[in-house]
Design an enzyme around this catalytic site. Structure first.
Site, mmCIF file in Angstrom:
data_model
loop_
_atom_site.group_PDB
_atom_site.id
_atom_site.type_symbol
_atom_site.label_atom_id
_atom_site.label_comp_id
_atom_site.label_asym_id
_atom_site.label_seq_id
_atom_site.Cartn_x
_atom_site.Cartn_y
_atom_site.Cartn_z
ATOM 1 C CB SER A 13 -29.717 11.670 4.546
ATOM 2 O OG SER A 13 -30.685 10.935 5.654
ATOM 3 C CG HIS A 40 -33.231 11.842 2.757
ATOM 4 N ND1 HIS A 40 -32.616 10.655 2.695
ATOM 5 C CD2 HIS A 40 -33.586 11.989 1.403
ATOM 6 C CE1 HIS A 40 -32.333 10.210 1.680
ATOM 7 N NE2 HIS A 40 -32.791 10.922 0.744
ATOM 8 C CG ASP A 133 -32.109 9.299 -2.193
ATOM 9 O OD1 ASP A 133 -32.046 8.987 -3.561
ATOM 10 O OD2 ASP A 133 -32.698 10.070 -1.604
#
Length: 190
Positions: A13, A40, A133
């Site tokens: 991310s 992400h 995540d």
């Protein structure tokens, strides 16, 4: 090109683009294992992530398309706003169902589907990021006998994601990006 019996799935991310480029930079264009990269990004981000990678790595960088075959020498980039799943016939499917961990694409979704298809031939790598995540997906890879690697939190731009994975998977390997790159190079079959 022969279908690979292995797959490398990488998630990240915040700070993940820079970390993944550091890992992928020296891999040769004919690298023998396909790589799937789930990062992400902002949902309304229109810039081309593909161009960022095309300019900096030797591997062919492509955005995942429905039913596309998984091939060596490629880095498959998860498209914005879709979960990326691997199918038993080594193709991709895209899914726009609910967000997972506030994310779509979700790293967990891709990691779990890779482990379902490739089992202990799955290499999961979790890089810098500001969410949790990826942790349960990486744990799933670990539980299915795959290799689990987490970027050293001290080196990560944002350590939340690596630390979350380390806390949930006591058996994961912790490496800096140079070490991860060396490991991936050691897996390359000429």
């Amino acid at each position: 090109m022969a279908v690979s019996s292995k797959v490398i799935v990488i998630g990240g991310s915040w700070g993940g683009i820079q970390a993944s480029l550091a890992v992928l930079r020296k891999l040769p264009a004919n690298y023998s294992i396909p790589i799937v990269l789930v990062l992400h990004r902002l949902r309304n981000f229109e810039g081309s992530l593909q161009e960022v990678y095309e300019k900096r790595i030797a591997l062919k960088a492509v955005e995942v398309e429905e039913k596309e075959k998984l091939l060596p020498g490629h880095v498959y980039l998860a498209p914005s706003n879709y979960h990326v799943l691997l199918e038993n016939d080594h193709t991709f499917s895209l899914d726009d169902s609910e967000l997972e961990n506030y994310s779509r694409p979700s790293i967990d979704v891709t990691f779990m589907s890779a482990a379902d298809v490739f089992g202990d031939n799955t290499i999961g790598i979790l890089l810098s990021g500001a969410s949790k995540d990826g942790s349960s997906g990486l744990k799933y890879i670990f539980e299915n006998g795959g290799t689990t690697i987490v970027q050293d939190p001290d080196e990560a731009e944002v350590s939340t994601m690596p630390l979350s994975a380390i806390n949930s998977i006591p058996g994961c390997q912790i490496m800096g990006t140079a070490h991860i790159q060396a490991y991936l190079l050691s897996l390359h079959e000429h």
